[in-house]
Design a protein around this motif. Structure first.
Motif, PDB file in Angstrom:
ATOM      1  N   SER A 316       0.842  -1.082  -0.047  1.00  0.00           N
ATOM      2  CA  SER A 316       0.398   0.377  -0.191  1.00  0.00           C
ATOM      3  C   SER A 316       0.667   1.179   0.113  1.00  0.00           C
ATOM      4  CB  SER A 316      -0.944   0.414   1.050  1.00  0.00           C
ATOM      5  OG  SER A 316      -1.516   1.182   1.359  1.00  0.00           O
ATOM      6  N   TYR A 317       2.204   1.452   0.619  1.00  0.00           N
ATOM      7  CA  TYR A 317       3.003   2.258   0.712  1.00  0.00           C
ATOM      8  C   TYR A 317       4.033   2.757  -0.417  1.00  0.00           C
ATOM      9  CZ  TYR A 317       1.909   4.319   6.171  1.00  0.00           C
ATOM     10  OH  TYR A 317       2.031   4.053   7.034  1.00  0.00           O
ATOM     11  N   HIS A 318       3.514   1.439  -0.775  1.00  0.00           N
ATOM     12  CA  HIS A 318       5.604   1.583  -2.317  1.00  0.00           C
ATOM     13  C   HIS A 318       4.712   0.833  -4.032  1.00  0.00           C
ATOM     14  CE1 HIS A 318       8.422   3.114   0.550  1.00  0.00           C
ATOM     15  NE2 HIS A 318       8.150   1.879   1.586  1.00  0.00           N
ATOM     16  N   GLU A 319       3.744   0.754  -3.992  1.00  0.00           N
ATOM     17  CA  GLU A 319       3.143   0.480  -5.039  1.00  0.00           C
ATOM     18  C   GLU A 319       3.257   1.006  -6.403  1.00  0.00           C
ATOM     19  OE1 GLU A 319      -1.623  -1.878  -6.761  1.00  0.00           O
ATOM     20  OE2 GLU A 319      -1.193   0.172  -5.411  1.00  0.00           O
ATOM     21  N   ALA A 320       3.751   2.406  -6.064  1.00  0.00           N
ATOM     22  CA  ALA A 320       4.204   3.175  -7.210  1.00  0.00           C
ATOM     23  C   ALA A 320       5.912   2.826  -7.573  1.00  0.00           C
ATOM     24  CB  ALA A 320       3.941   4.661  -6.794  1.00  0.00           C
ATOM     25  N   HIS A 321       6.261   2.337  -6.092  1.00  0.00           N
ATOM     26  CA  HIS A 321       7.893   1.818  -6.942  1.00  0.00           C
ATOM     27  C   HIS A 321       7.740   0.923  -7.599  1.00  0.00           C
ATOM     28  CE1 HIS A 321       8.437   4.706  -2.845  1.00  0.00           C
ATOM     29  NE2 HIS A 321       8.321   5.773  -3.954  1.00  0.00           N
ATOM     30  N   LEU A 322       6.772  -0.082  -7.441  1.00  0.00           N
ATOM     31  CA  LEU A 322       7.252  -1.153  -8.190  1.00  0.00           C
ATOM     32  C   LEU A 322       7.808  -1.655  -9.376  1.00  0.00           C
ATOM     33  CD1 LEU A 322       4.122  -3.711  -7.230  1.00  0.00           C
ATOM     34  CD2 LEU A 322       5.658  -4.017  -6.449  1.00  0.00           C
ATOM     35  N   PHE A 323       7.298  -0.679 -10.454  1.00  0.00           N
ATOM     36  CA  PHE A 323       7.537  -0.124 -11.421  1.00  0.00           C
ATOM     37  C   PHE A 323       9.396   0.109 -11.912  1.00  0.00           C
ATOM     38  CE2 PHE A 323       7.876   4.267 -10.291  1.00  0.00           C
ATOM     39  CZ  PHE A 323       8.831   4.745 -10.966  1.00  0.00           C
ATOM     40  N   ASP A 324      10.231  -0.099 -10.824  1.00  0.00           N
ATOM     41  CA  ASP A 324      11.624   0.409 -10.696  1.00  0.00           C
ATOM     42  C   ASP A 324      12.394  -0.292  -9.675  1.00  0.00           C
ATOM     43  OD1 ASP A 324      10.915   1.716  -8.550  1.00  0.00           O
ATOM     44  OD2 ASP A 324      12.267   3.678  -8.727  1.00  0.00           O
ATOM     45  N   ILE A 325      11.457  -1.926  -9.672  1.00  0.00           N
ATOM     46  CA  ILE A 325      11.866  -2.919  -8.340  1.00  0.00           C
ATOM     47  C   ILE A 325      13.276  -2.558  -8.117  1.00  0.00           C
ATOM     48  CG2 ILE A 325      11.473  -5.141  -9.078  1.00  0.00           C
ATOM     49  CD1 ILE A 325      10.489  -5.603  -6.906  1.00  0.00           C
ATOM     50  N   GLU A 326      13.867  -2.865  -9.601  1.00  0.00           N
ATOM     51  CA  GLU A 326      15.288  -3.261 -10.661  1.00  0.00           C
ATOM     52  C   GLU A 326      16.718  -2.321  -9.661  1.00  0.00           C
ATOM     53  OE1 GLU A 326      16.924  -5.990 -11.705  1.00  0.00           O
ATOM     54  OE2 GLU A 326      14.449  -6.400 -11.778  1.00  0.00           O
ATOM     55  N   SER A 327      16.131  -0.542  -9.004  1.00  0.00           N
ATOM     56  CA  SER A 327      16.782  -0.052  -8.914  1.00  0.00           C
ATOM     57  C   SER A 327      16.794  -0.064  -7.504  1.00  0.00           C
ATOM     58  CB  SER A 327      16.282   1.235  -9.049  1.00  0.00           C
ATOM     59  OG  SER A 327      15.044   1.544  -8.509  1.00  0.00           O
ATOM     60  N   ARG A 328      16.518  -0.914  -7.009  1.00  0.00           N
ATOM     61  CA  ARG A 328      16.018  -0.960  -4.753  1.00  0.00           C
ATOM     62  C   ARG A 328      17.334  -2.750  -5.227  1.00  0.00           C
ATOM     63  NH1 ARG A 328      11.029  -0.687  -2.757  1.00  0.00           N
ATOM     64  NH2 ARG A 328      12.210  -1.210  -0.539  1.00  0.00           N
ATOM     65  N   ASP A 329      17.778  -2.219  -3.505  1.00  0.00           N
ATOM     66  CA  ASP A 329      18.720  -3.200  -3.830  1.00  0.00           C
ATOM     67  C   ASP A 329      18.149  -4.049  -3.473  1.00  0.00           C
ATOM     68  OD1 ASP A 329      18.333  -4.458  -0.249  1.00  0.00           O
ATOM     69  OD2 ASP A 329      17.969  -1.633  -0.103  1.00  0.00           O
ATOM     70  N   GLU A 330      19.143  -5.923  -3.802  1.00  0.00           N
ATOM     71  CA  GLU A 330      18.188  -6.983  -4.187  1.00  0.00           C
ATOM     72  C   GLU A 330      17.281  -7.562  -2.546  1.00  0.00           C
ATOM     73  OE1 GLU A 330      20.115 -12.145  -4.708  1.00  0.00           O
ATOM     74  OE2 GLU A 330      21.212  -9.955  -4.911  1.00  0.00           O
ATOM     75  N   MET A 331      17.730  -7.320  -1.455  1.00  0.00           N
ATOM     76  CA  MET A 331      16.435  -7.473  -0.317  1.00  0.00           C
ATOM     77  C   MET A 331      15.549  -6.671  -0.491  1.00  0.00           C
ATOM     78  SD  MET A 331      17.160  -8.460   3.908  1.00  0.00           S
ATOM     79  CE  MET A 331      18.065 -10.121   3.687  1.00  0.00           C
ATOM     80  N   GLY A 332      15.753  -5.560  -0.615  1.00  0.00           N
ATOM     81  CA  GLY A 332      14.258  -4.677  -0.416  1.00  0.00           C
ATOM     82  C   GLY A 332      13.303  -5.473  -1.632  1.00  0.00           C
ATOM     83  N   ALA A 333      13.829  -5.421  -2.985  1.00  0.00           N
ATOM     84  CA  ALA A 333      13.577  -6.103  -4.440  1.00  0.00           C
ATOM     85  C   ALA A 333      12.848  -7.078  -3.591  1.00  0.00           C
ATOM     86  CB  ALA A 333      14.646  -6.370  -5.114  1.00  0.00           C
ATOM     87  N   SER A 334      13.533  -8.330  -3.235  1.00  0.00           N
ATOM     88  CA  SER A 334      12.515  -8.818  -3.219  1.00  0.00           C
ATOM     89  C   SER A 334      11.282  -9.175  -2.386  1.00  0.00           C
ATOM     90  CB  SER A 334      13.729 -10.100  -2.238  1.00  0.00           C
ATOM     91  OG  SER A 334      14.407 -10.082  -1.019  1.00  0.00           O
ATOM     92  N   LEU A 335      11.821  -8.306  -0.906  1.00  0.00           N
ATOM     93  CA  LEU A 335      10.329  -8.126  -0.236  1.00  0.00           C
ATOM     94  C   LEU A 335       9.814  -7.683  -0.856  1.00  0.00           C
ATOM     95  CD1 LEU A 335      12.795  -6.936   3.125  1.00  0.00           C
ATOM     96  CD2 LEU A 335      11.072  -9.560   2.683  1.00  0.00           C
ATOM     97  N   LEU A 336       9.272  -6.676  -1.691  1.00  0.00           N
ATOM     98  CA  LEU A 336       9.099  -5.732  -2.634  1.00  0.00           C
ATOM     99  C   LEU A 336       7.784  -6.809  -3.421  1.00  0.00           C
ATOM    100  CD1 LEU A 336       6.929  -3.771  -2.749  1.00  0.00           C
ATOM    101  CD2 LEU A 336       8.985  -2.592  -4.646  1.00  0.00           C
ATOM    102  N   ALA A 337       8.585  -7.664  -4.198  1.00  0.00           N
ATOM    103  CA  ALA A 337       7.917  -8.369  -5.286  1.00  0.00           C
ATOM    104  C   ALA A 337       7.362  -9.405  -4.519  1.00  0.00           C
ATOM    105  CB  ALA A 337       9.170  -9.020  -5.998  1.00  0.00           C
ATOM    106  N   ALA A 338       7.443  -9.904  -3.576  1.00  0.00           N
ATOM    107  CA  ALA A 338       6.537 -10.393  -2.455  1.00  0.00           C
ATOM    108  C   ALA A 338       5.549 -10.273  -2.654  1.00  0.00           C
ATOM    109  CB  ALA A 338       7.851 -11.577  -1.628  1.00  0.00           C
TER     110      ALA A 338
END
Length: 467
Positions: A316-338
Motif C-alpha cells: 500500500s505504501y510502495h505500490e508506485a515503486h514496483l515499476f522501478d524495482i530493479e533500482s532497489r537493493d537485492e533484499m528490498g526488491a525481493s521483499l517488495l516483489a512478494a
C-alpha cells in the motif's frame, strides 16, 4: 575520559555541575564522527551548523537556570524521520533530494526538550531492504567491520556504539530498533504500539511500525521516552502520555517473576549464544527476580501473520515503486516483489489473529511481570547481498534468525527492551525483556537492575579502546 563516552544522563549531570558544556560535547561528537565515519558509514548527513547553534542556546539555558529535560544532549535521527529544511532520504535514491517542510513530531519534542540534533543516520532502504544499501552503501559494525549492524536502523546502532552521539532514534516494524541494538551492543526500546507518535516518520506497515530511542543505558532510554511519548492529533493510534519512566529505573525488582519460553523463542540458537544467554538469565535472577517457564505454542503462526500484514501494508505504501524495482537493493526488491501476492482475505485473517495472540500472550504471562528471551539468536552475520546467520549446525537467511524473537511483539504491540548481556567471540549478545501493553516502567526497572549488577553495557568496540 572523552565526553563522547558519557551517557545522556551523565552528560546532564556534568552540565549541571559545570564540568563541561553542550558546545564542548557537540564539538567532541562532531570530531568523533569525523574520526570514525569514513570507515563505518553510520552518518547520512552531518549538521554542524544546526548542532552548534542549538548547543549555544543550551549553554545559555544552563547558565540561566532554565535547562529543559534533555538540555544540550546530542542526538541523531534515522533518515526516515522528517526534518524541516533538511533532506530526508529514506535511504533511497528516489528521495535523495527530498526536503520536508515540517519536522516529525518526535523531532519537535526532542528539540523542545533541549536536545541537540547532530546528524541524520543511514538506514536500510525504506526501513526494510538489506544491509548493502544500493545508493548509500552498507553500515559496518563497530565490533567487526566485515559484519552488519543489522537493521533497518543500521546507522542508529552504529552511531551510538561508536560514541558519535549518546542518543539515536530508530524505528521498528519487525525488530529494526532491537536487532541493531543487539548487534552493536547498545540498549534500545520498542515501546508499546502508539506510545511514540509516527507523524512525519516514513511508514512501512502502519499497524506494526514503532519509533523509539537507542542509547547506551536503560536510564537513557527511559529519559528519552519520557520526552517523545504522548498523543498526537495527527496520529490517531497514539496513546496519552504516562509519567515517570525515569523514576522507574530505581524501582526494587526483588520478588518480581519473569517468564521465559523454552519453545519457539529459544529453539534455534547458536550454541555459544545459547550458553551466554543461560549465563545472563542467572545474572538476571541474581537481581532478586524468579524466572519461570511458560508455554506459547502459537509463535510460528504469529510470525507468519506478522509478515502477511507487513507485506500487504508495504505494498500500500510502495505500490508506485514496483515499476522501478530493479533500482532497489537485492533484499528490498525481493521483499517488495512478494507483496502483490498477499490476498485481502489473508491480510484480514492475519489482522484477526492479532487479538487472539494478544490474549494468548496475556494468559501465558499471568502472574508474571515480564517475559525474557534472547535479544538475538546468532551473532551478526558477515555482510553480503544474501546474508546468512550461523546457528552452529547450519546457516539460515539472516532475517529468519534476526526477526524470530522480535516480530511477534510488533504484532502484539507489546513493549520490548533489548540490553547488552555479554560478548561471544568478541561480538555483542543481548537479552530482550517484553512487557504488558503500557507497562514500559517494569521493563525499565528490570533492565536498570540488570545494568546495576553487570557491566556488559559498558563494553566498547575495540576501535574505541585506548591503544
Amino acid at each position: 575520559m572523552s565526553p563522547t563516552d558519557l551517557t545522556a544522563s551523565e552528560l546532564l549531570a556534568a552540565y549541571e555541575s559545570g564540568t563541561t558544556t553542550p558546545t564542548d560535547v557537540v564539538r567532541a561528537c562532531l570530531a568523533r564522527i569525523e574520526e570514525t565515519d569514513d570507515v563505518h558509514n553510520a552518518v547520512r548527513l552531518v549538521l554542524p551548523e544546526v548542532a552548534l547553534a542549538r548547543a549555544a542556546e543550551s549553554d545559555a539555558r544552563w547558565k540561566a537556570g532554565t535547562a529543559r529535560p534533555l538540555e544540550g544532549v546530542p542526538y541523531a535521527l534515522k533518515d526516515i524521520v522528517a526534518t524541516a529544511g533538511i533532506t530526508t532520504t529514506g535511504g533511497s535514491a528516489l528521495f535523495e533530494d527530498s526536503v520536508p517542510t515540517t519536522d516529525a513530531l518526535l523531532e519537535s519534542r526532542l528539540a523542545d526538550a533541549g536536545g541537540v540534533l547532530v546528524a541524520k543516520l543511514e538506514t536500510f532502504e525504506f526501513a526494510c531492504g538489506g544491509a548493502v544499501n544500493k545508493t548509500f552503501g552498507p553500515v559496518l559494525n563497530p565490533w567487526d567491520t566485515t559484519r552488519t549492524t543489522g537493521g533497518s536502523s543500521s546507522g542508529s546502532g552504529a552511531a551510538v556504539a561508536l560514541g558519535q552521539v549518546p542518543v539515536a532514534i530508530g524505528t521498528d516494524t519487525g525488530g529494526s530498533i532491537r536487532i541493531p541494538s543487539a548487534f552493536c551492543g547498545i540498549t534500545g526500546i520498542k515501546a508499546t504500539y502508539g506510545r511514540v507518535p509516527r507523524h512525519g516518520v516514513m511508514g512501512l506497515s502502519w499497524t506494526l511500525d514503532h519509533a523509539g530511542p537507542m542509547t547506551r543505558s536503560v536510564e537513557d532510554c527511559a529519559r528519552v521516552l519520557d520526552v517523545i511519548q504522548g498523543a498526537d492529533p495527527a496520529d490517531p493510534t497514539t496513546l496519552e502520555a504516562d509519567a515517570g519512566f525515569v523514576e522507574a529505573v530505581q524501582r526494587d525488582v526483588s520478588g518480581m517473576k519473569v517468564a521465559r519460553n523454552p519453545g519457539w523463542l529459544e529453539a534455534e540458537m547458536h550454541p555459544d549464544v545459547r550458553a551466554s544467554y543461560e549465563a545472563s538469565l542467572a545474572e538476571l535472577a541474581a537481581t532478586g527476580v524468579t524466572i519461570v517457564d511458560v508455554d506459547l505454542p502459537s509463535f510460528e503462526l504469529v510470525v507468519q501473520a506478522a509478515w502477511t500484514i507487513m507485506f500487504a501494508e508495504m505494498l500500500s505504501y510502495h505500490e508506485a515503486h514496483l515499476f522501478d524495482i530493479e533500482s532497489r537493493d537485492e533484499m528490498g526488491a525481493s521483499l517488495l516483489a512478494a507483496t502483490p501476492f498477499v490476498s485481502a482475505a489473508d491480510y484480514l485473517r492475519a489482522l484477526r489473529l492479532r487479538n487472539w495472540f494478544q490474549r494468548d500472550l496475556e494468559r501465558a504471562m499471568e502472574g508474571c511481570d515480564a517475559l525474557v528471551c534472547p535479544g538475538m539468536t546468532a551473532l551478526p552475520p558477515v555482510i553480503a547481498d544474501a546474508m546468512m546467520s550461523d546457528l552452529g549446525d547450519r546457516e539460515v537467511p539472516w532475517l529468519d534468525a534476526g526477526c524470530r524473537t522480535h516480530v511477534p511483539f510488533n504484532l502484539t504491540g507489546s513493549p520490548a527492551l533489548v540490553l547488552p548481556s555479554g560478548l561471544v567471540s568478541g561480538l555483542p549478545v543481548s537479552l530482550q525483556l517484553v512487557g504488558r501493553p503500557r507497562d514500559e516502567s517494569t521493563l525499565f526497572a528490570l533492565g536498570a537492575a540488570y545494568q546495576r549488577t553487570t557491566t556488559h553495557h559498558l563494553n566498547r568496540p575495540p576501535a574505541l579502546l585506548p591503544a
